[in-house]
Design an enzyme around this catalytic site. Structure first.
Site, PDB file in Angstrom:
ATOM      1  N   GLU A  51       0.855  -1.181   0.000  1.00 24.03           N
ATOM      2  CA  GLU A  51       0.000   0.000   0.000  1.00 24.03           C
ATOM      3  C   GLU A  51       0.894   1.235   0.000  1.00 24.03           C
ATOM      4  O   GLU A  51       1.972   1.237   0.607  1.00 24.03           O
ATOM      5  CB  GLU A  51      -0.920   0.034   1.215  1.00 24.03           C
ATOM      6  CG  GLU A  51      -1.801   1.296   1.237  1.00 24.03           C
ATOM      7  CD  GLU A  51      -2.867   1.285   2.315  1.00 24.03           C
ATOM      8  OE1 GLU A  51      -3.735   2.178   2.281  1.00 24.03           O
ATOM      9  OE2 GLU A  51      -2.841   0.394   3.166  1.00 24.03           O
ATOM     10  N   CYS A 249      -6.334   1.178   2.444  1.00 26.88           N
ATOM     11  CA  CYS A 249      -7.307   2.265   2.597  1.00 26.88           C
ATOM     12  C   CYS A 249      -7.298   3.251   1.439  1.00 26.88           C
ATOM     13  O   CYS A 249      -8.303   3.932   1.211  1.00 26.88           O
ATOM     14  CB  CYS A 249      -7.052   2.986   3.916  1.00 26.88           C
ATOM     15  SG  CYS A 249      -7.386   1.962   5.375  1.00 26.88           S
ATOM     16  N   ASN A 380     -12.219  -2.944   0.251  1.00 24.41           N
ATOM     17  CA  ASN A 380     -11.173  -3.105   1.258  1.00 24.41           C
ATOM     18  C   ASN A 380     -11.714  -2.690   2.615  1.00 24.41           C
ATOM     19  O   ASN A 380     -12.145  -1.551   2.794  1.00 24.41           O
ATOM     20  CB  ASN A 380      -9.958  -2.236   0.923  1.00 24.41           C
ATOM     21  CG  ASN A 380      -8.959  -2.212   2.074  1.00 24.41           C
ATOM     22  OD1 ASN A 380      -8.227  -3.166   2.292  1.00 24.41           O
ATOM     23  ND2 ASN A 380      -8.936  -1.123   2.830  1.00 24.41           N
ATOM     24  N   GLU A 381     -11.702  -3.588   3.568  1.00 26.51           N
ATOM     25  CA  GLU A 381     -12.151  -3.304   4.939  1.00 26.51           C
ATOM     26  C   GLU A 381     -13.530  -2.637   4.965  1.00 26.51           C
ATOM     27  O   GLU A 381     -13.795  -1.778   5.796  1.00 26.51           O
ATOM     28  CB  GLU A 381     -11.120  -2.451   5.695  1.00 26.51           C
ATOM     29  CG  GLU A 381      -9.982  -3.267   6.261  1.00 26.51           C
ATOM     30  CD  GLU A 381      -9.150  -2.514   7.282  1.00 26.51           C
ATOM     31  OE1 GLU A 381      -9.337  -1.288   7.448  1.00 26.51           O
ATOM     32  OE2 GLU A 381      -8.286  -3.138   7.921  1.00 26.51           O
TER      33      GLU A 381
END
Length: 665
Positions: A51, A249, A380-381
C-alpha cells in the site's frame, strides 16, 4: 513489564508443564506422518501486501527523486524553493490550463532578463532529501515550451552543504510554442543522503516547464522511470506467492472523489492525474502535508512487478464505498454500474488478447502478453449490509463473464465481534471464494489464536489473512516496534495458518514498507531511508515461511495433539514434492532451551544430514536497524539425521524460530 506479561500468557497456554532436564529424561517425541499428506498448500500461501503508506510509492519504490514535479500539489510550489539575487515579482509563475488538460493542468513559467549564475533558481528538496550514490548516472528530463528568447537550464545536484556533486546543461531547442520533452544525463561526483536538485537559468526569454524529473540509472531491471531496485530486491528475495495492491485504505479514499481509479494510472506519466494520498492527513499525530499520489507507479507497473518476481497479482478495487471510518460515502445502487464495469475492464486489461478493447490498451502500452490474472478483490475493509448489497452485484456480473475468477471479499476491520460475525455468515452464504480477515493485535493474541482455524469448515469459502501484524504497544501507536517478541509470536501463529492450509489459502503481513523520515504507521515489514534498506525480524520470519512453503501439509503431533502451545512450543510440517523435502517449522517462545525428537513416520529413507535455519535472539526487545541490519537474522547449519531410526533430535534454542529441511531419498 512487557516481557513478564508476554510470558505469563505463554505459560497459560501450556498443556504440559513438567520441568525439562535433557540429561534426566528422554526428550518428548513429536511424530510427523510423511506418508499421508493432510492438505494442499497453495502456491499463493505466503505473499506481500503493498500500500502507498509511509511513503511506500512516491518517495519509496517509485524511484523518482523530484517531489511535486508537475506542480499539482494543493500548494503548487510545495517542495520547491525559488531564489536568486535578481529575482523579481513575476519571474516564476504557476500557470493553469485546466480547460485543456484536466489530468495535469499546472506548469511553471520562467521569465529572465540577462540572467546568469545565482540570479534566478528553483531548488527541489526531494522526498525528505534525495539519496545520491557516488559515480552513478542520473537522468534528468523536463517538458518545456519556449515562449520567447533563448534560456539555458543548468541542473545541479547539491549535497547537504549546498556543494555541487553533479551537474548538466539543457538548452531548449524548439521554439514553436508547443510542448517538447528533453533529457540530459550526468554522473554524480559524491554520495549524499539529503541532496537537493537546483535548476538555475541563463539568458533572456520566457519558457514553460512541466514534469521536472530525475531518476537514477540503477532502477529495477534498468527500466527508465522505474522502481527503486534495492527495495524491489527485498521482495524478490522473499519469492512471494502473490502481491496485493494498491491497498489498503487508499483504494477507498477519504471520499469517493479520492478513491483509487486504475484507468487513470495508465499511459504517459504526464497524463496520470495526481490525487492526494489519504495518509496525508489521516493521523493528526503524524501529518504528511506533502504526501500525494502521482501514479508514476500505476497498474501496468504493478502487474509487471508481479511478473518480474513470479508472484500472482491481486488487485483490489473500490466497490462503490469510501472509507467508513471517514465519510462512509456510498454510490447509490442505481449508479454502481461504472464501478462494476471498471472491474470487468480490469480483467480484460490483464487477460484479454489484442483483439479486445482493454487487451489492446495493455498491448499498446508495451505488454502484448496477458498477465493471467486469477484473483480480484472487491472492496477493502468494508462492512455492513451496504457492502454485502454491493458485493452481490459485483459477484454476479464478474462470475457471469469470468466464472473462474476468484474474488476476495472483505470481512471488515476486526477478526471478531458483531461486524465480523455478520459478514462471515453472509459471505459464506454467498459462497465467497476468499474471505479477507484482518488482525492488528498484541503478541499475546497471536499465541492465543494459533488454533483459530482448526474449527473452520474444510469446504466452502477459504480465508485470506490479508492484513496482520503483532503490535508491541497497541494499534495505531507511534511506539510500536518491529521487535523480536512480535516476530516470534507471528512465527508461532503462522504454524497454525500452515497447519490449516485447507482453510487458509493466502496470507500477508502489513504494512510492507516505511520510510524512516516519513512514516505514518508502525510496525512495518521493511524500513528504508533515501539510500538504505533493511528487513525487520518480522521480514525474516515471513521470508523463511515463503522460501520454505512446501506443497502439502503433514500431520505433526505430540501426544496425538498438534504441537500448538505445549511447553510454549508451536510447530507445523510440510512436504515439498518438488524437492522431496520434509520441512519442519518450530517456534520456541519460552526462555529455556527445549529438546525434542522428531520421528518421520512413513519415510522410506532419509538423507544423513539436514539443514537447520535458525532465527533467534535472547532479548525480546531486539530490533534490526540501518546500523545493524542483521541483528536478528537467520543462520544456516547442517544437522545430523538418524537414518536408522528416521529421527531428528533438536535442542530448540530459547526464544527461537527454527526451520528444518530433510530430504527423503
Amino acid at each position: 513489564m512487557l516481557q513478564t506479561k508476554f510470558w505469563s500468557i505463554a505459560a497459560s497456554l501450556l498443556l504440559a508443564s513438567s520441568p525439562f532436564c535433557a540429561q534426566a529424561q528422554p526428550s518428548p517425541l513429536v511424530r510427523v506422518n510423511v506418508a499421508q499428506p493432510v492438505a494442499d498448500i497453495q502456491p499463493t500461501m505466503w505473499g506481500v501486501f503493498f500500500e502507498d503508506i509511509n511513503f511506500g510509492a512516491d518517495g519509496g519504490i517509485y524511484a523518482e527523486l523530484v517531489k511535486n514535479r508537475s506542480f499539482e500539489f494543493f500548494k503548487p510550489l510545495m517542495g520547491w524553493k525559488v531564489d536568486g539575487k535578481k529575482r523579481t515579482e513575476g519571474d516564476v509563475l504557476i500557470q493553469n490550463r485546466q480547460e485543456k488538460s484536466t489530468s495535469n493542468p499546472r506548469y511553471v513559467r520562467i521569465t529572465t532578463s540577462n540572467a546568469g549564475q545565482g540570479d534566478l533558481s528553483m531548488t527541489n528538496e526531494g522526498f525528505r532529501g534525495m539519496g545520491i550514490k557516488p559515480g552513478l548516472r542520473y537522468d534528468f528530463s523536463v517538458l518545456y515550451r519556449v515562449q520567447s528568447g533563448n534560456i539555458k537550464l543548468h541542473v545541479d545536484l547539491l549535497n547537504a552543504k549546498d556543494e555541487v556533486i553533479g551537474s548538466g546543461l539543457l538548452t531548449p531547442q524548439q521554439s514553436d510554442k508547443s510542448w517538447h520533452k528533453q533529457q540530459i544525463s550526468f554522473k554524480s561526483t559524491a554520495g549524499e543522503s539529503k541532496a537537493t536538485l537546483r535548476l538555475w537559468f541563463e539568458g533572456t526569454g520566457m519558457v514553460d516547464l512541466d514534469m521536472i524529473s530525475l531518476f537514477p540509472e540503477d532502477t529495477w531491471k534498468g527500466r527508465p522511470g522505474g522502481m527503486r531496485a534495492d527495495m524491489i530486491q527485498m521482495l524478490a528475495d522473499m519469492k512471494p506467492g502473490f502481491v496485493r495492491f494498491p491497498g489498503g485504505c487508499i483504494v477507498e479514499g477519504y471520499d469517493l472523489d479520492q478513491r483509487y481509479q486504475w484507468k487513470k494510472t495508465l499511459g504517459p506519466a504526464e497524463d496520470r492525474q495526481l490525487i492526494i494520498n489519504r495518509w496525508n492527513f489521516e493521523f493528526g499525530h503524524r501529518p504528511a502535508p506533502d504526501y500525494f499520489q502521482t501514479f508514476g507507479l500505476g497498474f501496468l507497473e504493478y502487474f509487471q512487478l508481479c511478473e518480474d518476481i513470479g508472484a500472482e497479482p491481486l488487485p483490489i478495487l473500490n466497490c462503490g464505498m469510501a472509507c467508513q471510518f471517514n465519510t462512509a460515502e456510498l454510490v447509490p445502487m442505481d449508479q454502481l454500474d461504472p464501478y462494476v464495469q471498471d472491474a470487468i475492464d480490469l480483467i480484460e486489461f490483464a487477460n484479454g488478447d489484442g483483439s479486445t478493447k482493454w487487451g489492446k490498451v495493455r498491448a499498446d502500452l508495451g505488454h502484448p502478453k496477458p498477465f493471467n490474472l486469477k484473483f480480484l478483490g472487491v472492496g477493502n475493509e468494508n462492512w455492513g449490509p451496504q457492502y454485502v448489497e454491493r458485493l452481490a452485484v459485483f459477484q454476479k456480473a464478474i462470475k457471469e463473464k469470468y466464472p473462474a475468477m476468484r474474488l476476495v471479499c472483505s470481512s471488515g476491520t476486526d477478526p471478531n465481534g458483531d461486524r465480523f460475525d455478520y459478514l462471515n455468515g453472509k459471505l459464506r452464504e454467498m459462497k465467497a471464494d476468499l474471505i479477507d480477515e484482518h488482525y492488528y493485535r498484541r503478541p499475546e493474541w497471536f499465541l492465543q489464536n494459533v488454533n483459530r482455524y482448526d474449527s473452520y469448515p474444510r469446504t466452502g469459502s477459504k480465508v485470506f489473512a490479508g492484513e496482520w501484524a503483532a503490535q508491541s504497544d497497541k494499534t495505531v501507536s507511534v511506539n510500536n516496534k518491529n521487535n523480536w517478541q512480535c516476530a516470534l509470536s507471528e512465527a508461532a501463529f503462522m504454524t497454525g495458518l500452515e497447519r490449516n492450509a485447507a482453510v487458509v489459502n493466502m496470507a500477508s503481513y502489513a504494512p510492507l514498507f516505511a520510510h524512516a523520515d516519513g512514516w505514518q504507521w508502525t510496525p512495518d515489514l521493511i524500513w528504508v531511508d533515501n539510500l538504505r534498506v533493511y528487513g525487520t525480524p518480522n521480514y525474516y520470519v515471513q521470508k523463511l515461511y515463503s522460501l520454505n512453503k512446501g506443497t502439502n501439509v503433514l500431520s505433526l503431533t505430540q501426544g496425538n495433539e498438534p504441537l500448538a502451545g505445549q511447553d510454549s512450543l508451536y510447530a507445523s510440517a510440510a512436504w515439498d514434492k518438488a524437492t522431496n523435502d520434509v520441512i519442519l517449522k518450530i517456534a520456541n517462545v519460552s526462555d529455556k532451551a527445549q529438546a525434542r525428537t522428531f520421528q518421520l513416520d512413513g519415510a522410506k529413507k532419509l538423507a544423513p544430514t539436514g539443514r537447520l535455519t535458525l532465527l533467534k535472539n535472547n532479548t525480546l526487545d531486539a530490533v534490526n536497524s540501518f546500523e545493524n541490519a542483521t541483528n536478528v537474522s537467520p543462520v544456516d547449519q547442517q544437522i545430523p539425521v538418524d537414518v536408522k531410526k528416521k529421527t531428528i533430535s533438536l535442542t530448540l534454542a530459547p526464544r527461537s524460530f527454527s526451520v528444518v529441511r530433510v530430504k527423503v531419498l
